[in-house]
Design a protein around this motif. Structure first.
Motif, PDB file in Angstrom:
ATOM      1  N   GLU A  29       2.974   4.291  -8.212  1.00  0.00           N
ATOM      2  CA  GLU A  29       3.430   3.008  -9.377  1.00  0.00           C
ATOM      3  C   GLU A  29       3.742   3.520 -10.249  1.00  0.00           C
ATOM      4  N   HIS A  34       9.063   0.128  -9.851  1.00  0.00           N
ATOM      5  CA  HIS A  34       9.569  -1.750  -8.500  1.00  0.00           C
ATOM      6  C   HIS A  34       9.139  -0.903  -7.130  1.00  0.00           C
ATOM      7  N   ALA A  35       9.072  -0.804  -6.932  1.00  0.00           N
ATOM      8  CA  ALA A  35       8.122   0.198  -5.740  1.00  0.00           C
ATOM      9  C   ALA A  35       7.539  -1.285  -5.326  1.00  0.00           C
ATOM     10  N   ILE A  36       8.310  -1.691  -4.785  1.00  0.00           N
ATOM     11  CA  ILE A  36       6.856  -3.033  -3.713  1.00  0.00           C
ATOM     12  C   ILE A  36       7.385  -3.155  -2.078  1.00  0.00           C
ATOM     13  N   ARG A  37       9.142  -2.782  -2.146  1.00  0.00           N
ATOM     14  CA  ARG A  37       8.742  -2.143  -0.804  1.00  0.00           C
ATOM     15  C   ARG A  37       7.784  -1.550   0.100  1.00  0.00           C
ATOM     16  N   THR A  38       7.864  -0.957  -0.822  1.00  0.00           N
ATOM     17  CA  THR A  38       6.654   0.778  -0.313  1.00  0.00           C
ATOM     18  C   THR A  38       5.289  -0.250   0.072  1.00  0.00           C
ATOM     19  N   ARG A  39       4.839  -0.388  -1.264  1.00  0.00           N
ATOM     20  CA  ARG A  39       3.592  -1.536  -1.502  1.00  0.00           C
ATOM     21  C   ARG A  39       3.447  -2.096   0.239  1.00  0.00           C
ATOM     22  N   LEU A  40       4.196  -3.051   0.127  1.00  0.00           N
ATOM     23  CA  LEU A  40       4.492  -4.121   1.285  1.00  0.00           C
ATOM     24  C   LEU A  40       4.649  -3.426   2.234  1.00  0.00           C
ATOM     25  N   GLY A  41       5.122  -2.037   2.522  1.00  0.00           N
ATOM     26  CA  GLY A  41       5.127  -1.798   4.020  1.00  0.00           C
ATOM     27  C   GLY A  41       4.051  -1.326   3.778  1.00  0.00           C
ATOM     28  N   TRP A  42       2.914  -0.290   3.162  1.00  0.00           N
ATOM     29  CA  TRP A  42       1.847   0.079   3.668  1.00  0.00           C
ATOM     30  C   TRP A  42       0.749  -0.282   3.382  1.00  0.00           C
TER      31      TRP A  42
END
Length: 60
Positions: A29, A34-42
């Motif tokens: 992070e 700005h990796a909100i999509r990755t965090r949301l995916g996990w």
């Protein structure tokens, strides 16, 4: 090996793995803030795994 010892070792290893995952997640992070999509995916994967895993039976 006694079941209680095996369970305690399992809990310790699980806590270690969670700590490693948190450290990795924080490092990733910091590298890509700005990796909100990755965090949301996990998060969705984690929720899915919790829903898919059977509930442990409670001791009487």
């Amino acid at each position: 090996m006694r079941p209680e010892i095996h369970l305690a070792l399992h809990h310790n290893r699980a806590a270690d793995l969670r700590a490693e995952a948190d450290a990795y997640r924080l490092a990733a992070e910091a590298k890509h803030p700005h990796a909100i999509r990755t965090r949301l995916g996990w998060t969705l994967v984690e929720v899915g795994l919790r829903l898919a895993s059977p509930k442990p039976a409670l001791a009487p």
